[in-house]
Scaffold this active site. Sequence first.
Site, short mmCIF file in Angstrom:
data_model
loop_
_atom_site.label_atom_id
_atom_site.label_comp_id
_atom_site.label_asym_id
_atom_site.label_seq_id
_atom_site.Cartn_x
_atom_site.Cartn_y
_atom_site.Cartn_z
CE LYS B 80 24.60 13.86 6.95
NZ LYS B 80 23.22 14.39 6.81
CB SER B 155 22.09 16.03 10.14
OG SER B 155 21.80 15.56 8.84
CB SER B 179 19.99 17.21 6.80
OG SER B 179 19.41 16.96 8.05
#
Lengths: 98, 479
Positions: B80, B155, B179
């Site tokens: 990420k 996210s 997330s």
Amino acid sequence: MELTRENVAKIARLSRLSLSDEELDRFTEQLGEILDYVQLLNEVDTSGVEPMAHAGDLTNVFREDEPHPSLPRDQAFANAPKSDGKYFLVPPILETGE
Amino acid sequence: MSLAELTVTELIDRLVNGTTTNVEIVKAVLERIREVEGAVNAFITVRPEDELLAEAKAYDDKRQAGEAIGPLQGLPIAIKDSICTKGLLTTAASKMLGEFVPPFDATVIARIRQADGILLGKTNTDEFSMGSTTENSAFGVTRNPRNLDYVPGGSSGGSAAAVAAGEAPIALGADTGGSVRQPAAYCGIVGLKPTYGRISRFGLIAYASSLDQIGVCSRDVADAFLMLSVIAGHDPHDSTSLGTPVPTFPKKADSASLRVGVPDEYFGAGLDDEVRAAIQRTLDLMKGQGHTVVPISLPNSKYSLPTYYIIATAEASSNLARYDGVQYGHRTSQPGGLIDMVTNSRTEAFGDEVKRRIMLGNYVLSGGYHDQYYLKACKVRRLIADDFSRAFEQCDVIVHPIAPSAAFRLGEKTGDPLTMYLTDIYSVTANLAGLPALTLPCGTTKDGLPIGVQVVAATEQEETLCRASLAIEKLLREE
């Protein structure tokens, strides 16, 4: 309690954000809705409840005060928008009004 | 089956028994990226092919020479883009960090390198992890590989989409309010968020520090815990990281029976019927296998979402105060003094959702409102955590939906922040209470979208979480 346009303008200034008139209207409405929703917490009786700022039990962590290698200066400045290799450079703090 | 679709465990088996090579695996993954990335947009950065192939070949040569290779066996891993990687662009999907190249590795990255993983690239996310769909990125939206008209969740939507699309065998995400788990569920894969503090946050770009925890997106349960065992453990650089030893995780399901707590509060109004049916079917399968289903109550759960949004935004407003255009990050080119420079830099570089959360956070912390909002939320947080502690006296794990529905269409909720926040209603409690939780796919809707079931364990009980998740995964596969 109603969130006003003036409240949002003040919070934006404290947050170092500048908002257009249109944004100010939109954020006032959206933040107002969110604040209305979180009023739900008012129905919870929290008298005598210890606030929980953190998951888990935090204990202070100590270490020996010994020097460790730190970031070399060239790497520390590598992402700087403006520097002279010794300092981060910023515009004047005190406005001279020249 | 293409190498791009195998689990980490299967890939390692093939590498060790000599039926494939690291170079073949990297080529298969890059080929898949070329095929689908134009539509999916899971990555912000993919490292150059020549570098990746050179690293892969070095591992093949090592294996050929009989040298020992670490547990990640030279496999490519997606990260990420809110996790700092030395020398590799790390943007948090914000224009603010659009050119930020970290001078250091996050602890998880250092551990992956040490365990012989190859960094494949950096995945898309909502800006500073603020969002539930990966639509709030300065680098474009990510699409759900199961159906390109739908959101991948967020996210960590880029990490989940990459793993679901075969663009990476495994990925790291970060989970502040769901997330990792929610996008994993929307994309039909496994998402793991361990106990708060199990994985060092050093080098994770902070959103809400008391809730943030790095997690794993993977193709099966065993892979998620394999990665956890590599990246977990105390770190002197993060004083909130747990000091207790990391458990050893089982790799296969055993026959031990479990007490499965089912909270009534997570099956009320607002839960989609197809999701409800899929979770119920999972619970029925568990009962059939001899596990005990225990009705439990988490009465303060209905307050979790307002509690979360007050605490998360309060912490975010402090964490994001560091972006001032001085030491790194975007600086405005408009003229003016220092305050103008800071204000214009932030105004130009932050997206709307980030601005909303900074302002909300500063409001709930400001004089006159601190006790009413922030302190109140911290007290309710305690009540929510106490609910879980009581519940775990009666059960080993808790099973409930991860989200009220499967993935929804792109753009469906972008105009209305509060409606978007409501999609996090079942996922934020694990963060507020700091508990380990995992989602795995348990069915699909009639439109073909994946449905996820969430398993939650008591604090630091990842070994129990792993056993229960392996058992559920086995039941669902055999069905």
